[in-house]
Design an enzyme around this catalytic site. Structure first.
Site, PDB file in Angstrom:
ATOM      1  N   ASP A 135       0.831  -1.203   0.000  1.00 43.51           N
ATOM      2  CA  ASP A 135       0.000   0.000   0.000  1.00 43.51           C
ATOM      3  C   ASP A 135       0.865   1.253   0.000  1.00 43.51           C
ATOM      4  OD1 ASP A 135       0.888  -0.717   2.563  1.00 43.51           O
ATOM      5  OD2 ASP A 135      -0.706   0.384   3.547  1.00 43.51           O
ATOM      6  N   ARG A 157       5.875   3.895   5.813  1.00 44.70           N
ATOM      7  CA  ARG A 157       5.482   3.857   7.218  1.00 44.70           C
ATOM      8  C   ARG A 157       5.495   2.428   7.755  1.00 44.70           C
ATOM      9  NH1 ARG A 157      -0.523   5.677   5.723  1.00 44.70           N
ATOM     10  NH2 ARG A 157      -1.540   3.653   5.476  1.00 44.70           N
ATOM     11  N   ASP A 158       5.001   2.251   8.965  1.00 46.97           N
ATOM     12  CA  ASP A 158       5.006   0.942   9.620  1.00 46.97           C
ATOM     13  C   ASP A 158       3.838   0.085   9.134  1.00 46.97           C
ATOM     14  OD1 ASP A 158       3.033   2.468  10.748  1.00 46.97           O
ATOM     15  OD2 ASP A 158       3.635   2.114  12.830  1.00 46.97           O
ATOM     16  N   GLU A 159       3.782  -0.107   7.817  1.00 49.74           N
ATOM     17  CA  GLU A 159       2.731  -0.921   7.195  1.00 49.74           C
ATOM     18  C   GLU A 159       3.343  -1.690   6.029  1.00 49.74           C
ATOM     19  OE1 GLU A 159      -1.992  -0.309   6.081  1.00 49.74           O
ATOM     20  OE2 GLU A 159      -0.815   1.312   6.948  1.00 49.74           O
ATOM     21  N   ASP A 218      -6.197  -2.280  -2.773  1.00 46.37           N
ATOM     22  CA  ASP A 218      -5.281  -1.391  -3.482  1.00 46.37           C
ATOM     23  C   ASP A 218      -4.781  -2.073  -4.757  1.00 46.37           C
ATOM     24  OD1 ASP A 218      -5.258  -1.059  -0.546  1.00 46.37           O
ATOM     25  OD2 ASP A 218      -3.971   0.658  -0.940  1.00 46.37           O
ATOM     26  N   TRP A 250     -11.989  -5.981  -1.199  1.00 46.54           N
ATOM     27  CA  TRP A 250     -10.666  -6.478  -0.821  1.00 46.54           C
ATOM     28  C   TRP A 250     -10.528  -7.951  -1.235  1.00 46.54           C
ATOM     29  CZ3 TRP A 250     -12.315  -1.982   0.525  1.00 46.54           C
ATOM     30  CH2 TRP A 250     -11.442  -0.993   0.972  1.00 46.54           C
ATOM     31  N   GLU A 253      -2.344   9.042  -0.547  1.00 49.05           N
ATOM     32  CA  GLU A 253      -3.375   8.171   0.024  1.00 49.05           C
ATOM     33  C   GLU A 253      -4.711   8.890   0.148  1.00 49.05           C
ATOM     34  OE1 GLU A 253      -3.863   5.119   3.813  1.00 49.05           O
ATOM     35  OE2 GLU A 253      -2.312   6.658   3.867  1.00 49.05           O
ATOM     36  N   HIS A 308       0.959   6.290  -2.379  1.00 51.74           N
ATOM     37  CA  HIS A 308      -0.118   5.306  -2.240  1.00 51.74           C
ATOM     38  C   HIS A 308      -0.826   5.234  -3.588  1.00 51.74           C
ATOM     39  CE1 HIS A 308      -1.443   3.586   1.660  1.00 51.74           C
ATOM     40  NE2 HIS A 308      -2.546   3.250   1.005  1.00 51.74           N
TER      41      HIS A 308
END
Length: 911
Positions: free
Chosen positions: A436, A440-442, A449, A501, A716, A737
């Protein structure tokens, strides 16, 4: 005539990939021939083709986009192949030699998983020194390591890959890689560096450690073949040595600490460990490599006294730098996407530290991270004792080794920047898995997506194998948990996902089939596709068998702007409506896939299910006269795109959508679901002008708002950066994003006009139907499809004349639909075609007093005329500005004499 683009299973000369059924494809270029009279494919075990093992002969039924080879493959074998083509005009070509080499296939592993319990808390290096007394004809290394590994032979890095063995659901399958090396007589040294990576390090939405295991380990076989065919092997076993590595800390989110040691560290004996040998699989995905290198555009000295390097482009990868510092000097770097008040900023990375630390050993060298990557434009640097310059830093852009296949430009520089932003969004997030975001912490493989962007992805780059790997991992996770998860791999996010999703299970394989014409993706993924729809049907049956999915949690139209909540996450379109619509869409796809695969019983069953869902949608959400009960932009777009509205109501729904947009001044309010569909349905249902307005809007929310704010990737959120330059929030606010970049698919499909046809997948026959607009006066598109290179170039002259040039590749054909004319579509074979004509319906906008005031105000030149003749135009209520000036002349706001109206029209003719 020339043969190019030779691929095996959509890969160029693949070494050690998972290939069970080889399929070869190629393009024919530089020819006046239209089509192939015959094609021949030969396969041999040698480059001279003396040992031919397969020959189709001169055959008329073969296709350039894919010929399946009926070969019984052997492990660890290189196969050479050539293509030969005869054109219908007598031209003839023989290709160069391409090859593919099988991996170990079903051969049992002789190497053992090894590691060292004494160095369990370090990033170890496993070492094997050996001596050979001969030079080998052929040598291969088969290796993998957990979490990540780098392989060195005699002090030199083997290959150019990063983040191997890649990100997979390690509980289900682990990729191993194959490397071609040269082994000569003498002394040699193998080194395998290991680090935590996704397998062992902090990762996932819960930021857990040891997601799939708690110990570094490695398995390796070096197979050396001499000139007589004899084999010698070096295997991973307890004879190896282990030491602590110089990478003393490494994490995908937090970065890396690199402390080179000049002293010889203590060596330990390797230990045999339990390992997942049964899960080892030859690689699916292309390697992650440094695809591009960028020189910084400047060094900033911020008001806060920081030194910040500006790359000029938001990117994913790392910074390589040359260092000449005394021993013990600590160089520290932090990575971020944006400046705030002119200072370095990284709060939107949340808990991700995104750092790199290097402790100098006093040796002049180039330094870079090894087992991590960053999403960044700006780098704050500390610790250098000497003045730095941009020349000593290189931005290494890291992404999967995908070939660019699409190029699109217009006369509008801002639109061109948007197209590049979407391309960069794909580059930055196609790092072995489709993440995505890269910063960052993802950084996880969110399924929605991926699926909404998949069409754009396949135009931009050759994405077949990348998305095939993702689909394979999705199915492996599906088999593990019995359902699709929201992120792939799951990393403890094991709960069932929701509509949109989970529909990645059906939509992505279907798009790959359409774009690449290879039915094998449907064969591989059919059970996954069917199980997803069966999963929804199970929920449906458990709640009354109403053929709806209106229970449970759904993300809905994520990040839409018409929601009622304060969090700004969910849109106003009813979750049950979206979920049931996608239930129908996926059932329809599975029915079509089953039909193609000859699974007639499945095809009939899923077709009946789709029709039942469609009837339920119509009964629940449409009035007897065809009015849709839901009135959001997304609700209208979904009904039109998925084609479940009652017969005779589609034009009415399109009109409702048009009015809905007009009420919002021609601006969108859609999120993940609606944005992907909106421009398509507007152009397809007679509202092309509105689609272009959405594209060209420059206030928030719009694509060009971000461009105006300096974005170099897709954001995003529509308002990730506020007009004053402040970041709008830190909780969920990535500046890289790609999801909203899905509008680029509409640009290829509708603006340029290249449309793939379900009946002719792989672009073998296409519809070319450009849909121009007066605000974009030129569009140049080039697409390297699997069938060949399409080119579409159009221009709108000031006179209103329309010029179109189309190139259809060898072996393909097209139906050309000329815009703004009643002329019949033109069927053409391969070739280049040019058309110049005056459209029957003008493309250029002719302004007059009969134009709506709102339309005049959108054109800078026309607005000057309005200011001159109607100086009080701002007094006209917003709700009345869609009226024409003539109509407004009967109101208190406009008072023009007939002479003034004539002069007004004369001035407008020049706009």
């Amino acid at each position: 005539m020339k043969i190019a683009g030779m691929q095996t299973n959509h890969l160029t000369n693949p070494l050690g990939y998972e290939i069970k059924s080889p399929r070869v494809s190629f393009r024919v270029e530089d020819t006046k021939a239209k089509t192939a009279e015959a094609i021949r494919i030969r396969v041999a075990l040698d480059t001279e083709f003396e040992d031919v093992i397969y020959d189709t002969g001169k055959a008329s039924g073969l296709a350039t986009i894919g010929t399946d080879l009926a070969l019984e493959l052997k492990p660890r074998t290189r196969y050479y192949w050539q293509a030969e083509v005869w054109g219908e005009n007598g031209e003839h070509a023989v290709s160069d030699t391409a090859w593919f080499e099988t991996a170990r296939m079903e051969e049992p592993w002789e190497g053992k998983w090894i590691g060292c319990n004494k160095l369990k808390d370090t990033n170890p290096v496993l070492i094997k020194e050996f001596i050979t007394d001969k030079t080998y004809k052929r040598s291969r290394i088969y290796v993998t390591g957990l979490g990540l590994y780098e392989l060195y032979l005699d002090g030199e890095r083997v290959g150019n890959e990063y983040l191997t063995p890649g990100c997979t659901d390690y509980n289900r399958w682990i990729q191993y890689q194959t490397y071609e090396v040269q082994i000569k007589n003498g002394q040699h040294k193998l080194e395998v560096f290991l680090a935590d990576g996704w397998y062992k390090g902090r990762f996932g939405l819960d930021h857990a450690v040891n997601n799939y295991g708690d110990q570094h380990k490695m398995i390796l076989e070096l197979v050396m073949q001499d000139a007589q065919g004899g084999e010698d092997k070096i295997l991973s076993d307890e004879s190896w040595k282990v030491k602590a590595g110089d990478v003393i800390f490494s994490n995908i989110y937090d970065g890396e600490t690199f402390v080179p040691t000049s002293d010889s560290p203590e060596l330990y004996d390797a230990e045999i460990l339990e390992g997942p040998t049964q899960r080892l699989t030859a690689r699916y995905g292309q390697p992650v490599i440094v695809k591009e290198e960028i020189t910084p555009i400047g060094i900033i000295h911020t008001p806060a006294g920081e030194t910040v390097i500006d790359m000029g482009q938001n990117m994913a990868g790392f910074l390589r730098f040359s260092v000449d510092e005394p021993k013990g000097v600590k160089i520290h770097m932090q990575f971020g996407e944006v400046l705030q008040d002119g200072n370095f900023y990284r709060d939107n990375l949340r808990t991700a530290k995104a750092e790199f630390t290097y402790i100098s050993d006093g040796i002049v060298k180039d330094v870079q991270p090894h087992f991590t990557y960053y999403g960044f434009r700006y780098v704050k640097v500390e610790g250098f004792t000497k003045e730095i310059s941009t020349e000593q830093f290189t931005g290494c852009v890291l992404y999967s080794d995908l070939e660019q296949t699409g190029w699109l430009t217009t006369n509008n520089d801002k639109v061109n920047q948007l197209i590049q932003n979407a391309m960069w969004g794909q580059k930055c997030n196609y790092v072995d898995i489709p993440t995505d975001c890269p910063q960052r912490d993802e950084r996880m493989g969110w399924t929605a997506d991926t699926q909404v962007f998949s069409g754009t992805a396949c135009f931009n780059m050759d994405s077949y194998n990348f998305l095939r790997k993702f689909s394979h991992d999705l199915y492996e996770t599906q088999k593990e948990y019995g359902h699709v998860t929201s992120v792939i791999p799951a990393f403890h996010e094991n709960d069932p996902t929701c509509s949109v999703w989970g529909d990645a299970a059906t939509i992505i394989p279907w798009n790959l089939y359409l774009y690449y014409g290879d039915i094998s993706i449907l064969k591989e993924q059919f059970e996954s596709m069917r199980q997803w729809v069966d999963y929804i049907k199970g929920i449906d049956e458990a709640t009354g068998g109403r053929r709806r999915w209106d229970v449970g949690f759904h993300f809905g139209d994520w990040l839409a702007l018409d929601g009622e909540g304060d969090d700004g996450f969910k849109g106003a379109t009813e979750d049950g409506y979206i979920a049931t619509a996608y239930y129908y869409h996926s059932a329809d796809i599975v029915a079509k896939a089953a039909k193609l695969l000859g699974r007639e019983e499945d095809a009939a069953s899923f077709r009946a299910l789709a029709e039942e869902i469609k009837a339920s949608l119509q009964a629940e959400y449409f009035t007897a006269n065809g009015r849709l009960a839901l009135t959001t932009q997304t609700a209208y777009a979904v009904a039109l795109y998925m084609d479940f509205a009652p017969e005779g109501s589609k034009e009415r729904i399109a009109d409702f959508l048009k009015e809905k947009l007009k009420v919002n001044k021609g601006y969108l309010k859609t999120g993940f679901v609606g944005t992907y569909l909106l421009n398509k349905v507007l152009s397809d249902y007679g509202n092309n002008e509105l689609a272009y307005k959405l594209l060209l809007n420059e206030e928030c929310p719009s694509w060009l708002y971000a461009v105006n704010m300096g974005a170099t990737t897709i954001w995003e959120r529509w308002d990730s950066i506020l007009p004053d330059g402040r970041i709008s929030g830190t909780e969920m606010n990535s500046l890289n994003h790609y999801s909203y970049g899905s509008v680029v698919e509409w640009m290829y499909r509708n603006m340029a006009g290249l449309r793939v046809e379900e009946a002719h997948p792989g672009f073998t026959h296409v519809t070319i139907a450009p849909q121009p607009d007066y605000r974009i006066t030129s569009c140049d598109m080039k697409y390297q499809s699997i069938a060949g290179i399409y080119e579409i170039c159009w221009n709108v002259e000031k006179s209103g004349e329309f010029q179109l040039k189309v190139t259809v590749p060898f072996g393909a054909s097209a139906k050309i639909v000329l815009p703004n004319t009643a002329k019949e579509p033109i069927e053409v074979p391969a070739g280049t075609y040019e058309y110049t004509y005056m459209p029957e319906v003008p493309i250029i906008k002719i302004y007059s007093s009969k134009s709506p005031l709102s339309e005049l105000l959108e054109n800078e030149t026309a607005m000057v005329v309005v200011e001159k003749f109607i100086p009080e135009w701002k007094a006209v209520p917003t709700g009345m500005r869609d009226m024409t000036v003539i109509m407004l002349n009967d109101t208190p706001f406009v008072n023009l004499t007939p002479e003034q109206i004539e002069a007004f029209d004369t001035h407008l003719k020049n706009c």
